[in-house]
Design a protein around this motif. Sequence first.
Motif, mmCIF file in Angstrom:
data_model
loop_
_atom_site.group_PDB
_atom_site.id
_atom_site.type_symbol
_atom_site.label_atom_id
_atom_site.label_comp_id
_atom_site.label_asym_id
_atom_site.label_seq_id
_atom_site.Cartn_x
_atom_site.Cartn_y
_atom_site.Cartn_z
ATOM 1 N N ILE A 52 -3.424 -23.108 7.020
ATOM 2 C CA ILE A 52 -3.315 -23.941 5.812
ATOM 3 C C ILE A 52 -3.252 -23.079 4.565
ATOM 4 O O ILE A 52 -2.443 -23.336 3.656
ATOM 5 N N VAL A 53 -4.086 -22.034 4.501
ATOM 6 C CA VAL A 53 -4.089 -21.130 3.345
ATOM 7 C C VAL A 53 -2.748 -20.411 3.235
ATOM 8 O O VAL A 53 -2.182 -20.277 2.136
ATOM 9 N N ILE A 54 -2.204 -19.954 4.372
ATOM 10 C CA ILE A 54 -0.913 -19.254 4.367
ATOM 11 C C ILE A 54 0.198 -20.176 3.878
ATOM 12 O O ILE A 54 1.044 -19.779 3.070
ATOM 13 N N VAL A 55 0.193 -21.427 4.355
ATOM 14 C CA VAL A 55 1.197 -22.404 3.911
ATOM 15 C C VAL A 55 1.068 -22.654 2.407
ATOM 16 O O VAL A 55 2.077 -22.709 1.683
ATOM 17 N N ALA A 56 -0.176 -22.784 1.925
ATOM 18 C CA ALA A 56 -0.397 -23.003 0.490
ATOM 19 C C ALA A 56 0.101 -21.821 -0.324
ATOM 20 O O ALA A 56 0.727 -22.002 -1.386
ATOM 21 N N ILE A 57 -0.153 -20.604 0.172
ATOM 22 C CA ILE A 57 0.325 -19.402 -0.528
ATOM 23 C C ILE A 57 1.845 -19.379 -0.564
ATOM 24 O O ILE A 57 2.457 -19.075 -1.594
ATOM 25 N N ILE A 151 -4.504 -6.995 2.561
ATOM 26 C CA ILE A 151 -3.599 -8.059 2.136
ATOM 27 C C ILE A 151 -2.253 -7.480 1.708
ATOM 28 O O ILE A 151 -1.191 -8.006 2.066
ATOM 29 N N VAL A 152 -2.293 -6.394 0.937
ATOM 30 C CA VAL A 152 -1.045 -5.754 0.495
ATOM 31 C C VAL A 152 -0.229 -5.284 1.695
ATOM 32 O O VAL A 152 0.989 -5.493 1.767
ATOM 33 N N LEU A 153 -0.893 -4.660 2.676
ATOM 34 C CA LEU A 153 -0.194 -4.175 3.868
ATOM 35 C C LEU A 153 0.380 -5.331 4.687
ATOM 36 O O LEU A 153 1.517 -5.258 5.170
ATOM 37 N N ILE A 154 -0.398 -6.414 4.837
ATOM 38 C CA ILE A 154 0.070 -7.583 5.597
ATOM 39 C C ILE A 154 1.262 -8.232 4.906
ATOM 40 O O ILE A 154 2.266 -8.572 5.544
ATOM 41 N N LEU A 155 1.158 -8.408 3.584
ATOM 42 C CA LEU A 155 2.249 -9.029 2.845
ATOM 43 C C LEU A 155 3.504 -8.151 2.857
ATOM 44 O O LEU A 155 4.626 -8.653 2.971
ATOM 45 N N LEU A 186 7.039 -9.744 -2.863
ATOM 46 C CA LEU A 186 5.798 -9.052 -2.531
ATOM 47 C C LEU A 186 4.832 -9.073 -3.705
ATOM 48 O O LEU A 186 3.647 -9.414 -3.549
ATOM 49 N N ILE A 187 5.325 -8.727 -4.901
ATOM 50 C CA ILE A 187 4.447 -8.690 -6.079
ATOM 51 C C ILE A 187 3.911 -10.086 -6.385
ATOM 52 O O ILE A 187 2.710 -10.258 -6.653
ATOM 53 N N SER A 188 4.765 -11.092 -6.325
ATOM 54 C CA SER A 188 4.332 -12.466 -6.578
ATOM 55 C C SER A 188 3.270 -12.904 -5.578
ATOM 56 O O SER A 188 2.262 -13.524 -5.947
ATOM 57 N N SER A 189 3.451 -12.543 -4.307
ATOM 58 C CA SER A 189 2.489 -12.912 -3.264
ATOM 59 C C SER A 189 1.143 -12.238 -3.498
ATOM 60 O O SER A 189 0.086 -12.873 -3.375
ATOM 61 N N VAL A 190 1.162 -10.954 -3.842
ATOM 62 C CA VAL A 190 -0.082 -10.211 -4.079
ATOM 63 C C VAL A 190 -0.843 -10.822 -5.250
ATOM 64 O O VAL A 190 -2.068 -11.007 -5.180
#
Length: 339
Positions: A52-57, A151-155, A186-190
């Motif tokens: 759910i968190v991943i979908v929201a992100i 998180i940075v590595l995963i994204l 990537l930057i937006s996601s981080v």
Amino acid sequence: DDPRGVCNLDGGHTGQACAECAEGFTSSIRNGCSKCPSKVINGIRLTLILIIVIVAIFIMVRSTLTNAVKPKSLLSVYMRVLTNYLQLITLASSFEFRWPTEFDQLFTAQEQVGSYGEQIFSFDCFFDQKSSNPPLVYIKLLLINLSPIAIVLILWSFWSIFGFLRRNRTQKTGKGGIFRNLKVCLISSVVIVFFLLHPVMIRYNFSMFSCLPLGDGSTYLLRDTSIKCWTGEHMFWTFLVALPGILAWGIGCPLVAAGFIFWQRRNLKQPEMVAKYGFLYKGFKEQYNFWEIYIVFRKIALICVAVFLSRIPRTVQALISFTLILIAYRLHESHQPYI
């Protein structure tokens, strides 16, 4: 060892001052301790929360990127405001006040959504807390402070794979859509993930400084009263892990963001800047592009009151909290930062 008498074992409380959770229970924000489900059910539950968190992100990232090409799209702004509201509800519910029944029911219903960060890092039920070495509270502290790097590595891995899979389609159709620039994605996601996890990191790091004095003249960590405060081990984890985490993630990142927004203030309307960092300032008037950073520090102030002033009389704590909220309200009313 318990100055308040016999602990409520049915409620999962044990240890000194009944501040620990018994085996088979896990700590929760409002009720202190809650019974662990089976490991299978708990694993499914944590997996669902993570999905759910991943979908929201993903929705937040997509709406932010869309905002760069369609300025009238305000979905990312609404989601940021909603997230701030849920985070505030979670902070308010962490205060040990005697709330009216209506407020108590409201907190109970909404904290499950607002405490997403706490639930992701809540894996007490998977470990034997008594035999954990180092104590589980220190393991969680380390994982929380390493999570930004992870998180940075995963994204980065996700967007690299995503870009590879879309490359053929882009070459065939000549259209990459809003996800064509993977660096921007990537930057937006981080930025968005840090925004979501920031209160969790701050609260947990600050809790390493919150100690409870007991009858033997010593002080014990409020999160785990089996740990004596200001011993060699506690000082190691507090000053070499928690304090750097506060300075780097808690205070440093918002200050860097504020400085960057000020430095780039003339370029903030450019589509690439909106796509990268627009989640932090979109929806505010031009002179108040920094307002979200102010909101971050306002949440830090409330966390400080909840953590460091938890042992003072509740009336005094409530007055301090109310004063902070009243000041915030007056500032909002006088400046009207939103468009």
